[in-house]
Design a protein around this motif. Structure first.
Motif, PDB file in Angstrom:
ATOM      1  N   SER A 242      56.386  -7.689  13.947  1.00 46.41           N
ATOM      2  CA  SER A 242      54.986  -7.963  14.266  1.00 46.41           C
ATOM      3  C   SER A 242      54.052  -7.006  13.534  1.00 46.41           C
ATOM      4  O   SER A 242      54.388  -5.841  13.293  1.00 46.41           O
ATOM      5  CB  SER A 242      54.749  -7.823  15.771  1.00 46.41           C
ATOM      6  OG  SER A 242      55.487  -8.778  16.488  1.00 46.41           O
ATOM      7  N   LEU A 243      52.886  -7.536  13.189  1.00 46.69           N
ATOM      8  CA  LEU A 243      51.821  -6.738  12.605  1.00 46.69           C
ATOM      9  C   LEU A 243      50.767  -6.468  13.674  1.00 46.69           C
ATOM     10  O   LEU A 243      50.600  -7.253  14.611  1.00 46.69           O
ATOM     11  CB  LEU A 243      51.181  -7.479  11.434  1.00 46.69           C
ATOM     12  CG  LEU A 243      52.118  -7.946  10.322  1.00 46.69           C
ATOM     13  CD1 LEU A 243      51.355  -8.817   9.332  1.00 46.69           C
ATOM     14  CD2 LEU A 243      52.768  -6.760   9.623  1.00 46.69           C
ATOM     15  N   ILE A 244      50.051  -5.370  13.543  1.00 46.20           N
ATOM     16  CA  ILE A 244      48.954  -5.041  14.457  1.00 46.20           C
ATOM     17  C   ILE A 244      47.696  -4.835  13.628  1.00 46.20           C
ATOM     18  O   ILE A 244      47.693  -4.055  12.672  1.00 46.20           O
ATOM     19  CB  ILE A 244      49.255  -3.773  15.283  1.00 46.20           C
ATOM     20  CG1 ILE A 244      50.491  -3.988  16.163  1.00 46.20           C
ATOM     21  CG2 ILE A 244      48.047  -3.396  16.146  1.00 46.20           C
ATOM     22  CD1 ILE A 244      50.940  -2.745  16.909  1.00 46.20           C
ATOM     23  N   GLU A 245      46.645  -5.555  13.987  1.00 46.17           N
ATOM     24  CA  GLU A 245      45.364  -5.440  13.287  1.00 46.17           C
ATOM     25  C   GLU A 245      44.306  -5.084  14.327  1.00 46.17           C
ATOM     26  O   GLU A 245      44.060  -5.854  15.250  1.00 46.17           O
ATOM     27  CB  GLU A 245      45.032  -6.758  12.598  1.00 46.17           C
ATOM     28  CG  GLU A 245      43.797  -6.715  11.732  1.00 46.17           C
ATOM     29  CD  GLU A 245      43.608  -7.971  10.909  1.00 46.17           C
ATOM     30  OE1 GLU A 245      42.499  -8.541  10.957  1.00 46.17           O
ATOM     31  OE2 GLU A 245      44.574  -8.395  10.229  1.00 46.17           O
ATOM     32  N   VAL A 246      43.699  -3.907  14.176  1.00 45.77           N
ATOM     33  CA  VAL A 246      42.750  -3.400  15.163  1.00 45.77           C
ATOM     34  C   VAL A 246      41.329  -3.471  14.605  1.00 45.77           C
ATOM     35  O   VAL A 246      41.072  -3.018  13.480  1.00 45.77           O
ATOM     36  CB  VAL A 246      43.084  -1.952  15.559  1.00 45.77           C
ATOM     37  CG1 VAL A 246      42.090  -1.448  16.621  1.00 45.77           C
ATOM     38  CG2 VAL A 246      44.518  -1.857  16.090  1.00 45.77           C
ATOM     39  N   HIS A 247      40.425  -4.017  15.410  1.00 45.81           N
ATOM     40  CA  HIS A 247      39.015  -4.113  15.045  1.00 45.81           C
ATOM     41  C   HIS A 247      38.185  -3.278  16.008  1.00 45.81           C
ATOM     42  O   HIS A 247      38.560  -3.089  17.162  1.00 45.81           O
ATOM     43  CB  HIS A 247      38.573  -5.575  15.057  1.00 45.81           C
ATOM     44  CG  HIS A 247      39.289  -6.397  14.028  1.00 45.81           C
ATOM     45  ND1 HIS A 247      38.826  -6.554  12.753  1.00 45.81           N
ATOM     46  CD2 HIS A 247      40.473  -7.068  14.092  1.00 45.81           C
ATOM     47  CE1 HIS A 247      39.670  -7.304  12.057  1.00 45.81           C
ATOM     48  NE2 HIS A 247      40.675  -7.616  12.846  1.00 45.81           N
ATOM     49  N   ASP A 248      37.048  -2.786  15.528  1.00 44.95           N
ATOM     50  CA  ASP A 248      36.249  -1.856  16.323  1.00 44.95           C
ATOM     51  C   ASP A 248      35.744  -2.479  17.622  1.00 44.95           C
ATOM     52  O   ASP A 248      35.680  -1.815  18.656  1.00 44.95           O
ATOM     53  CB  ASP A 248      35.062  -1.340  15.510  1.00 44.95           C
ATOM     54  CG  ASP A 248      35.486  -0.322  14.464  1.00 44.95           C
ATOM     55  OD1 ASP A 248      36.568   0.292  14.640  1.00 44.95           O
ATOM     56  OD2 ASP A 248      34.758  -0.142  13.480  1.00 44.95           O
ATOM     57  N   THR A 249      35.356  -3.743  17.559  1.00 44.19           N
ATOM     58  CA  THR A 249      34.764  -4.402  18.721  1.00 44.19           C
ATOM     59  C   THR A 249      35.354  -5.787  18.897  1.00 44.19           C
ATOM     60  O   THR A 249      35.978  -6.346  17.984  1.00 44.19           O
ATOM     61  CB  THR A 249      33.239  -4.548  18.546  1.00 44.19           C
ATOM     62  OG1 THR A 249      32.998  -5.431  17.427  1.00 44.19           O
ATOM     63  CG2 THR A 249      32.576  -3.205  18.308  1.00 44.19           C
ATOM     64  N   ALA A 250      35.105  -6.372  20.068  1.00 43.08           N
ATOM     65  CA  ALA A 250      35.533  -7.742  20.319  1.00 43.08           C
ATOM     66  C   ALA A 250      34.832  -8.706  19.367  1.00 43.08           C
ATOM     67  O   ALA A 250      35.425  -9.686  18.907  1.00 43.08           O
ATOM     68  CB  ALA A 250      35.246  -8.126  21.770  1.00 43.08           C
ATOM     69  N   GLU A 251      33.573  -8.422  19.058  1.00 44.99           N
ATOM     70  CA  GLU A 251      32.812  -9.285  18.148  1.00 44.99           C
ATOM     71  C   GLU A 251      33.418  -9.266  16.747  1.00 44.99           C
ATOM     72  O   GLU A 251      33.535 -10.308  16.092  1.00 44.99           O
ATOM     73  CB  GLU A 251      31.347  -8.846  18.105  1.00 44.99           C
ATOM     74  CG  GLU A 251      30.584  -9.062  19.399  1.00 44.99           C
ATOM     75  CD  GLU A 251      30.890  -8.020  20.464  1.00 44.99           C
ATOM     76  OE1 GLU A 251      30.545  -8.267  21.647  1.00 44.99           O
ATOM     77  OE2 GLU A 251      31.489  -6.961  20.130  1.00 44.99           O
ATOM     78  N   ALA A 252      33.800  -8.080  16.295  1.00 49.81           N
ATOM     79  CA  ALA A 252      34.423  -7.971  14.979  1.00 49.81           C
ATOM     80  C   ALA A 252      35.768  -8.673  14.960  1.00 49.81           C
ATOM     81  O   ALA A 252      36.136  -9.325  13.972  1.00 49.81           O
ATOM     82  CB  ALA A 252      34.578  -6.499  14.593  1.00 49.81           C
ATOM     83  N   LEU A 253      36.505  -8.551  16.048  1.00 48.75           N
ATOM     84  CA  LEU A 253      37.792  -9.244  16.169  1.00 48.75           C
ATOM     85  C   LEU A 253      37.588 -10.745  16.057  1.00 48.75           C
ATOM     86  O   LEU A 253      38.289 -11.436  15.300  1.00 48.75           O
ATOM     87  CB  LEU A 253      38.443  -8.866  17.497  1.00 48.75           C
ATOM     88  CG  LEU A 253      39.866  -9.345  17.820  1.00 48.75           C
ATOM     89  CD1 LEU A 253      40.446  -8.507  18.937  1.00 48.75           C
ATOM     90  CD2 LEU A 253      39.920 -10.815  18.221  1.00 48.75           C
ATOM     91  N   ALA A 254      36.620 -11.270  16.814  1.00 51.33           N
ATOM     92  CA  ALA A 254      36.372 -12.715  16.823  1.00 51.33           C
ATOM     93  C   ALA A 254      35.998 -13.210  15.438  1.00 51.33           C
ATOM     94  O   ALA A 254      36.474 -14.265  14.982  1.00 51.33           O
ATOM     95  CB  ALA A 254      35.270 -13.053  17.824  1.00 51.33           C
ATOM     96  N   SER A 255      35.163 -12.470  14.749  1.00 52.59           N
ATOM     97  CA  SER A 255      34.734 -12.875  13.415  1.00 52.59           C
ATOM     98  C   SER A 255      35.907 -12.883  12.435  1.00 52.59           C
ATOM     99  O   SER A 255      36.056 -13.812  11.635  1.00 52.59           O
ATOM    100  CB  SER A 255      33.636 -11.936  12.916  1.00 52.59           C
ATOM    101  OG  SER A 255      33.166 -12.342  11.659  1.00 52.59           O
ATOM    102  N   ALA A 256      36.747 -11.852  12.508  1.00 57.23           N
ATOM    103  CA  ALA A 256      37.890 -11.761  11.600  1.00 57.23           C
ATOM    104  C   ALA A 256      38.894 -12.884  11.833  1.00 57.23           C
ATOM    105  O   ALA A 256      39.390 -13.506  10.882  1.00 57.23           O
ATOM    106  CB  ALA A 256      38.572 -10.402  11.760  1.00 57.23           C
TER     107      ALA A 256
END
Length: 246
Positions: free
Chosen positions: A9-23
């Protein structure tokens, strides 16, 4: 490689929920376009929940520039609350409102699980839906999106529940769910594991323990999220809060 021969598995961490959703939305649209360019009709497994709804709305926002043919994508849902068809609690209704209707996905491409309006018991409804999947499904998900509960559940596969042991079944009924409503329909592990790409979508500090346990050797019975991996890719998309205990 994992014990079943799948990539780690890979893990990709985004600063915020909004950034996660956009990515996630951007990557999703890119993958769909690539699959269609290769001549495929992608089969997608959607999930419900707060972060999923944010992703769905972002998909709708970005869709006009994506080049995706929405008439050539098959959509399913990993699980569904067994309530009335017009209930706002249904994952399908939420996804329709957030993006499926807005981007113009035809009804025959949206494969909903039955509602209580069918008059069937929850087990009968699960069996009927399983037959629908056999008729209309491609046999595997190209992309399966899964949310993760604070207890580590995915779809409606809850820790310690008998549905974790379901064999030779595509979908099964759930009664006495620890999360309301009490009756649900869920794809089984066997069906969910037939996925090329699996994306876990997790946001918020309340999910941090489950995320950490999923990556520290917890059993499927304890953390059902450990029970599904993609045959070519498994990625955990997290915000900083959800990743805080890794």
């Amino acid at each position: 490689m994992t014990s079943d021969g799948h990539p780690e598995s890979l893990i990709e961490v985004h600063d915020t929920a909004e950034a996660l959703a956009s990515a996630v939305a951007g990557e999703f649209l890119s993958r769909l376009a690539d699959l269609q360019a290769a001549g495929d009709v992608p089969t997608i497994g959607l999930t419900g929940g707060t972060i999923a709804e944010a992703i769905h709305r972002e998909i709708a926002r970005l869709a006009p520039e994506s080049g995706v043919d929405w008439g050539a994508v098959e959509f399913f849902f990993g699980d569904e609350r067994y309530v009335a068809a017009d209930s706002p609690d249904r994952n399908a209704g939420q996804a329709r409102a957030a993006f499926l209707t807005e981007v113009g996905v035809p009804d025959h491409r949206i494969h909903e699980m039955p509602a209580t309006d069918s008059g069937l018991s929850v087990e009968e409804a699960a069996a009927q839906f399983s037959e629908d999947v056999r008729r209309h499904g491609s046999g595997a998900f190209d992309i399966l999106m899964l949310g993760v509960g604070p207890d580590g559940h995915i779809a409606s596969l809850f820790p310690g529940f008998p549905q974790l042991e379901a064999k030779d079944a595509i979908a099964v009924g759930v009664t006495g769910s620890p999360k309301p409503p009490p009756e649900r329909i869920t794809f089984t592990f066997e069906a969910l594991r037939r996925s090329t790409t699996v994306w876990f979508l997790v946001s918020g500090e309340g999910k941090a323990d489950a995320v950490a346990r999923a990556h520290s050797g917890a059993s499927i019975t304890e953390i059902p999220a450990t029970g599904v991996t993609g045959t070519t890719e498994t990625t955990w998309f997290l915000d900083r809060a959800a990743a805080s205990k890794l």
